[in-house]
Write an enzyme that holds these catalytic residues in place. Structure first.
Site, PDB file in Angstrom:
ATOM      1  N   THR A 267       0.988  -1.250  -0.094  1.00  0.00           N
ATOM      2  CA  THR A 267      -0.191   0.284  -0.176  1.00  0.00           C
ATOM      3  C   THR A 267       0.692   1.718  -0.012  1.00  0.00           C
ATOM      4  O   THR A 267       0.424   2.324  -0.722  1.00  0.00           O
ATOM      5  CB  THR A 267      -0.941   0.037   0.830  1.00  0.00           C
ATOM      6  OG1 THR A 267      -1.860  -1.075   1.613  1.00  0.00           O
ATOM      7  CG2 THR A 267      -2.120   1.159   1.420  1.00  0.00           C
TER       8      THR A 267
ATOM      9  N   PHE B 144       3.007   1.803  -3.442  1.00  0.00           N
ATOM     10  CA  PHE B 144       1.930   2.324  -4.627  1.00  0.00           C
ATOM     11  C   PHE B 144       0.830   3.664  -4.187  1.00  0.00           C
ATOM     12  O   PHE B 144       1.010   4.833  -5.180  1.00  0.00           O
ATOM     13  CB  PHE B 144       0.439   1.823  -4.994  1.00  0.00           C
ATOM     14  CG  PHE B 144       1.090   0.312  -5.839  1.00  0.00           C
ATOM     15  CD1 PHE B 144       1.049   0.380  -7.360  1.00  0.00           C
ATOM     16  CD2 PHE B 144       1.525  -1.363  -5.715  1.00  0.00           C
ATOM     17  CE1 PHE B 144       1.633  -0.568  -8.134  1.00  0.00           C
ATOM     18  CE2 PHE B 144       2.045  -2.403  -6.197  1.00  0.00           C
ATOM     19  CZ  PHE B 144       2.107  -1.435  -7.653  1.00  0.00           C
ATOM     20  N   GLU B 145       0.835   3.758  -3.097  1.00  0.00           N
ATOM     21  CA  GLU B 145       0.128   5.508  -2.568  1.00  0.00           C
ATOM     22  C   GLU B 145       1.508   6.292  -2.618  1.00  0.00           C
ATOM     23  O   GLU B 145       1.304   7.979  -2.944  1.00  0.00           O
ATOM     24  CB  GLU B 145       0.120   5.520  -1.276  1.00  0.00           C
ATOM     25  CG  GLU B 145      -1.451   4.447  -1.057  1.00  0.00           C
ATOM     26  CD  GLU B 145      -2.894   4.988  -1.878  1.00  0.00           C
ATOM     27  OE1 GLU B 145      -2.830   6.125  -2.069  1.00  0.00           O
ATOM     28  OE2 GLU B 145      -3.262   3.861  -2.936  1.00  0.00           O
ATOM     29  N   GLY B 146       2.764   6.188  -2.045  1.00  0.00           N
ATOM     30  CA  GLY B 146       3.351   7.287  -1.682  1.00  0.00           C
ATOM     31  C   GLY B 146       2.269   8.071  -0.736  1.00  0.00           C
ATOM     32  O   GLY B 146       1.832   8.084  -0.577  1.00  0.00           O
TER      33      GLY B 146
ATOM     34  N   ARG C 231      -0.913  -1.493 -10.074  1.00  0.00           N
ATOM     35  CA  ARG C 231      -0.629  -2.164  -9.072  1.00  0.00           C
ATOM     36  C   ARG C 231      -1.961  -3.494  -8.594  1.00  0.00           C
ATOM     37  O   ARG C 231      -1.601  -3.841  -7.683  1.00  0.00           O
ATOM     38  CB  ARG C 231      -1.403  -1.036  -8.017  1.00  0.00           C
ATOM     39  CG  ARG C 231      -2.087  -0.718  -6.545  1.00  0.00           C
ATOM     40  CD  ARG C 231      -2.755   0.001  -6.268  1.00  0.00           C
ATOM     41  NE  ARG C 231      -2.993   0.121  -4.394  1.00  0.00           N
ATOM     42  CZ  ARG C 231      -3.086   0.828  -4.205  1.00  0.00           C
ATOM     43  NH1 ARG C 231      -2.693   2.624  -4.527  1.00  0.00           N
ATOM     44  NH2 ARG C 231      -2.986   1.275  -2.456  1.00  0.00           N
TER      45      ARG C 231
END
Length: 158
Positions: free
Chosen positions: A16, A19-21, A137
């Site tokens: 998570t 992929f979110e940064g 993702r």
């Protein structure tokens, strides 16, 4: 009582976060939703909002806890950790509503794990366009989910 009572693994949380940064200043995502931290959205997120790393971490843990609780609640078939982690990342990213009405959840609860795994890639669009980051993702979630299928098979056949 729920069939599953998992917590998110460190590997799931890493997925998570990757992929979110993390953004300390609110921004509008690809479809115009105000977002901050590790993909946190909500009524309190607006232009000009800034947060610290500690606040971003706290928001992430709160959002992940909500996604975990929801997956544990609505999945009516026994999972393994990898499957759970893939589903939590999916719910974290897309929301409970999208998951609740999805073919992915319907196939999963019917025990059709392979058909469920094939549904992740259907969710690679934002604003009507395929988004490369979402496709990556969804592929990562599919790979993680399918690694759970392999471990289930090994336990069943082993």
């Amino acid at each position: 009582m729920s069939v599953n009572n998992f917590t998110y693994s460190k590997d799931g949380l890493t997925l998570t976060e990757q992929f979110e940064g993390c953004e300390y200043t609110a921004y509008q995502d690809q479809v115009g939703v105000w977002t901050i931290g590790y993909g946190h959205t909500g009524s309190g997120v607006a232009a000009g909002l800034t947060i610290t790393q500690d606040q971003a971490d706290a928001l992430l843990l709160s959002d992940v806890a909500a996604a975990c609780a929801y997956v544990n609640q609505v999945v009516s078939i026994a999972l393994v950790q990898e499957e759970f982690d893939a589903l939590v990342d999916f719910v974290f990213n897309l929301g409970r509503g999208a998951f609740a009405g999805s073919t992915l959840l319907r196939e999963l609860n019917a025990g059709n794990f392979t058909a469920a795994a094939a549904q992740f890639d259907a969710w690679d669009h934002a604003g009507g366009q395929v988004v490369a980051g979402l496709l990556r993702r969804r592929q990562a979630e599919t790979d993680l989910f399918e690694s759970g299928l392999t471990s289930q098979s090994n336990v069943t056949n082993g």
